[in-house]
Design a protein around this motif. Structure first.
Motif, mmCIF file in Angstrom:
data_model
loop_
_atom_site.group_PDB
_atom_site.id
_atom_site.type_symbol
_atom_site.label_atom_id
_atom_site.label_comp_id
_atom_site.label_asym_id
_atom_site.label_seq_id
_atom_site.Cartn_x
_atom_site.Cartn_y
_atom_site.Cartn_z
ATOM 1 N N ARG A 37 0.886 -1.161 0.209
ATOM 2 C CA ARG A 37 -0.069 0.119 -0.235
ATOM 3 C C ARG A 37 0.825 1.402 0.086
ATOM 4 O O ARG A 37 0.505 2.303 -0.665
ATOM 5 C CB ARG A 37 -0.702 0.236 1.280
ATOM 6 C CG ARG A 37 -2.112 -0.744 0.971
ATOM 7 C CD ARG A 37 -3.107 -0.661 0.102
ATOM 8 N NE ARG A 37 -3.923 0.511 0.877
ATOM 9 C CZ ARG A 37 -4.921 1.109 -0.054
ATOM 10 N NH1 ARG A 37 -5.087 0.934 -1.332
ATOM 11 N NH2 ARG A 37 -5.440 2.144 0.438
ATOM 12 N N ALA A 38 2.075 1.211 0.717
ATOM 13 C CA ALA A 38 2.911 2.293 0.644
ATOM 14 C C ALA A 38 3.483 2.672 -0.618
ATOM 15 O O ALA A 38 3.519 3.847 -1.309
ATOM 16 C CB ALA A 38 4.105 2.161 1.642
ATOM 17 N N VAL A 39 3.926 1.553 -1.292
ATOM 18 C CA VAL A 39 4.267 1.740 -2.632
ATOM 19 C C VAL A 39 3.233 2.220 -3.739
ATOM 20 O O VAL A 39 3.578 2.988 -4.598
ATOM 21 C CB VAL A 39 4.941 0.242 -3.320
ATOM 22 C CG1 VAL A 39 5.391 0.496 -4.882
ATOM 23 C CG2 VAL A 39 6.173 -0.016 -2.405
ATOM 24 N N GLN A 40 1.917 1.841 -3.428
ATOM 25 C CA GLN A 40 0.825 2.106 -4.063
ATOM 26 C C GLN A 40 0.693 3.721 -4.076
ATOM 27 O O GLN A 40 0.563 4.621 -4.966
ATOM 28 C CB GLN A 40 -0.350 1.516 -3.825
ATOM 29 C CG GLN A 40 -0.766 0.200 -4.402
ATOM 30 C CD GLN A 40 -1.991 -0.234 -4.114
ATOM 31 O OE1 GLN A 40 -2.606 -0.183 -2.907
ATOM 32 N NE2 GLN A 40 -2.769 -0.632 -5.194
ATOM 33 N N GLY A 41 0.851 4.366 -2.838
ATOM 34 C CA GLY A 41 0.832 5.798 -2.500
ATOM 35 C C GLY A 41 2.033 6.614 -3.265
ATOM 36 O O GLY A 41 1.646 7.675 -3.710
ATOM 37 N N ILE A 42 3.100 5.881 -3.138
ATOM 38 C CA ILE A 42 4.326 6.551 -3.968
ATOM 39 C C ILE A 42 4.017 6.659 -5.373
ATOM 40 O O ILE A 42 4.123 7.680 -5.861
ATOM 41 C CB ILE A 42 5.516 5.760 -3.578
ATOM 42 C CG1 ILE A 42 5.982 5.669 -2.105
ATOM 43 C CG2 ILE A 42 6.694 6.426 -4.512
ATOM 44 C CD1 ILE A 42 6.988 4.848 -1.660
ATOM 45 N N ALA A 43 3.561 5.593 -5.901
ATOM 46 C CA ALA A 43 3.026 5.527 -7.486
ATOM 47 C C ALA A 43 2.249 6.515 -7.607
ATOM 48 O O ALA A 43 2.169 7.193 -8.892
ATOM 49 C CB ALA A 43 2.881 4.100 -7.736
ATOM 50 N N ALA A 44 1.136 6.366 -6.944
ATOM 51 C CA ALA A 44 -0.100 7.478 -7.155
ATOM 52 C C ALA A 44 0.153 9.011 -7.141
ATOM 53 O O ALA A 44 -0.136 9.779 -7.758
ATOM 54 C CB ALA A 44 -1.115 7.071 -6.186
ATOM 55 N N ALA A 45 1.324 9.321 -6.160
ATOM 56 C CA ALA A 45 1.792 10.787 -6.290
ATOM 57 C C ALA A 45 2.653 11.028 -7.432
ATOM 58 O O ALA A 45 2.778 12.264 -7.821
ATOM 59 C CB ALA A 45 2.849 10.536 -4.940
ATOM 60 N N ALA A 46 3.110 10.087 -8.186
ATOM 61 C CA ALA A 46 3.616 10.520 -9.532
ATOM 62 C C ALA A 46 2.548 10.557 -10.666
ATOM 63 O O ALA A 46 2.552 11.122 -11.616
ATOM 64 C CB ALA A 46 4.830 9.398 -10.112
ATOM 65 N N LEU A 47 1.842 9.460 -10.455
ATOM 66 C CA LEU A 47 0.740 9.043 -11.816
ATOM 67 C C LEU A 47 -0.383 10.146 -11.816
ATOM 68 O O LEU A 47 -0.758 10.654 -12.672
ATOM 69 C CB LEU A 47 0.077 7.661 -11.285
ATOM 70 C CG LEU A 47 -0.968 7.210 -12.435
ATOM 71 C CD1 LEU A 47 -0.511 7.281 -13.744
ATOM 72 C CD2 LEU A 47 -1.624 5.775 -11.926
#
Length: 495
Positions: free
Chosen positions: A127-137
């Motif tokens: 979930r943390a990696v999802q949040g990081i990715a969403a911050a770019a996407l």
């Protein structure tokens, strides 16, 4: 939309307007591009709410603790909101398409990992990696929309789709969570994998590669560190306040650290030759009003998606699937009204549109604060969810129209990130305040002998009354912040 020497053309007493600049040749593939980036935003919005009705299933399947369950949502919001400015900067410097694809690939892989998780640590890491990715996407997606639709009237239509996708995604997330909660919770995350593959293929084929600016260079490392650290501490303090309390040392320490780092960030940006967030953006009333509108709408929206399922499942006895389906009027209203609202914003202007949406949200509060101990779906949830859909579509279309009105090719990613950060911080703030009010009232009721269900209903009434503050601030923002902003018009309409 790009403006030319705005400050030179306007006298100090004049107000900024949404008049268009000369429009570049339209991309013939622009509507297909909108489809691609809307699907990307859709999976981001779903993942912000899909876990709301999956709590019991997650706790049973991987022995998730109660604090761990809270952090399944909190860690996503924390890193999403905290890294958005950095993601928007990367979109401007590295390139929108490149950052979009990078964020999408990372988000898809993290979704696969979340579905494969067998321990609390594995799920929280994914979930943390999802949040990081969403911050770019997410900022890359919105900046692609801003730069693809150069005609103001067409951009308003595109924002109609964009705004409805955010609301529909949040409401559909509860439906998907409920449906999957009755079978296998892992598919709530795995469903992102095929969608991610299709969206990536569409982006590669349709989205043009942006050219890096020769003027701005990615040298603002100190700005990136202070901004990211400050936003992470700010969101952390907000999301943990509901468990530790607003006056707890941990909460106050987080806020104090956020103040120090964000103050340092402002100093760094004022001296940087290539600022992460150009401070001149805050001189634009369109950016400030749009960002505040995003913050307040999210602070109103997410608490309802978070709290209403508690009532439906713990008081009314709804199953997870039935809880999700209870939000269908919201999703249907968003989808039906989005085309109407996209046309209407060009006729009545963003101010009237935003205030109209706020009026519908006032109706939602009128229903919510009277939440009964026992109610039929028709008498309570149907009017609440229908009014909610109408209010969201008008607010979520008006705010990006205003917030990006002065966005340039150079700063589209940064402006988009600022709007997205406002949304995520607003969502975290709204949920934290509402849960604090809920817990405080429930504790009081239980101490005086009330049953668990009675205490919950009274606590929900207190939480919903707290949303009146968000509503009042939205009205002020609409009346003052949006004042004087003209409706978007196409070049053809201007003749």
């Amino acid at each position: 939309m790009t403006t030319d020497s705005t400050e030179a053309r306007l006298a100090p007493a004049e107000l900024p307007v949404l008049d268009p600049a000369p429009v570049a040749a339209a991309d013939p593939r622009r509507w297909w591009v909108l489809v691609v980036i809307s699907f990307a935003q859709f999976i981001i919005a779903i993942d912000a709410s899909v876990v709301n009705v999956m709590g019991p299933q997650l706790q049973h399947a991987i022995h998730l603790t109660t604090p761990g369950l809270q952090w399944v949502m909190n860690i996503y919001v924390l890193l999403f909101g905290g890294l958005l400015l950095l993601g928007g900067r990367l979109a401007d410097v590295v390139g929108r398409k490149q950052v979009f694809l990078g964020g999408l690939v990372l988000f898809t892989l993290a979704s696969l990992a979340a579905g494969l998780a067998h321990t609390e640590g594995q799920l929280l890491t994914a979930r943390a990696v999802q949040g990081i990715a969403a911050a770019a996407l997410s900022p890359a997606s919105l900046s692609i929309l801003v730069t693809t639709f150069t005609d103001p009237a067409e951009r308003a239509k595109a924002f109609g789709v964009w705004g409805s996708v955010i609301g529909v995604g949040a409401s559909v997330g509860t439906i998907i969570g409920g449906a999957i909660g009755n079978s296998d919770w892992r598919w709530a995350f795995w469903i992102n994998v095929p969608v991610g593959v299709v969206v990536a293929a569409g982006a590669i084929a349709l989205v043009g590669r942006s050219v890096r600016s020769a003027v701005r260079e990615a040298t603002d490392t100190l700005g990136a560190l202070t901004a990211t650290g400050g936003l992470v501490l700010l969101v952390y303090g907000i999301v943990t306040s509901s468990t530790h309390g607003w006056t707890a040392g941990q909460t106050l320490g987080s806020f104090a650290g956020a103040v120090v780092l964000l103050s340092a960030f402002l100093v760094v940006e004022s001296r940087s030759a290539a600022p992460l967030l150009p401070l001149r953006l805050f001189r634009s009333r369109t950016v400030v009003a749009g960002s505040l509108g995003e913050f307040l709408t999210a602070a109103f929206m997410m608490p309802l998606f978070f709290l209403i399922p508690l009532y439906l499942q713990d008081v009314s006895g709804y199953s997870p699937l039935r809880t999700g389906l209870a939000w269908l009027p919201t999703s249907i209203g968003l989808m039906l009204l989005a085309p109407v609202a996209s046309q209407l914003v060009g006729r009545i202007g963003p101010r009237a549109m935003y205030l109209l949406g706020t009026a519908f949200l006032a109706g939602v509060i009128g229903v919510a604060v009277g939440i009964p101990m026992h109610a039929s779906y028709v008498s309570f949830m149907l009017p609440l969810s229908a009014l909610f859909g109408a209010g969201l579509v008008f607010c979520l279309i008006a705010t990006p129209v205003v917030g990006t009105a002065d966005a340039t090719e150079e700063d589209a990613g940064t402006t988009s990130a600022l709007l997205n950060a406002s949304t995520q911080i607003g969502a975290a703030f709204g949920i934290a305040v509402s849960v604090t009010l809920l817990n405080s009232r429930m504790t009081h009721e239980l101490a005086h002998g009330a049953s668990a269900q009675t205490a919950l209903v009274h606590g929900l009434r207190a939480a919903f009354l707290g949303l009146v503050v968000m509503l009042a601030l939205s009205i002020v923002n609409g009346l003052v912040g949006f004042r004087g902003l003209k409706r978007p018009q196409s070049a053809d309409m201007l003749g």
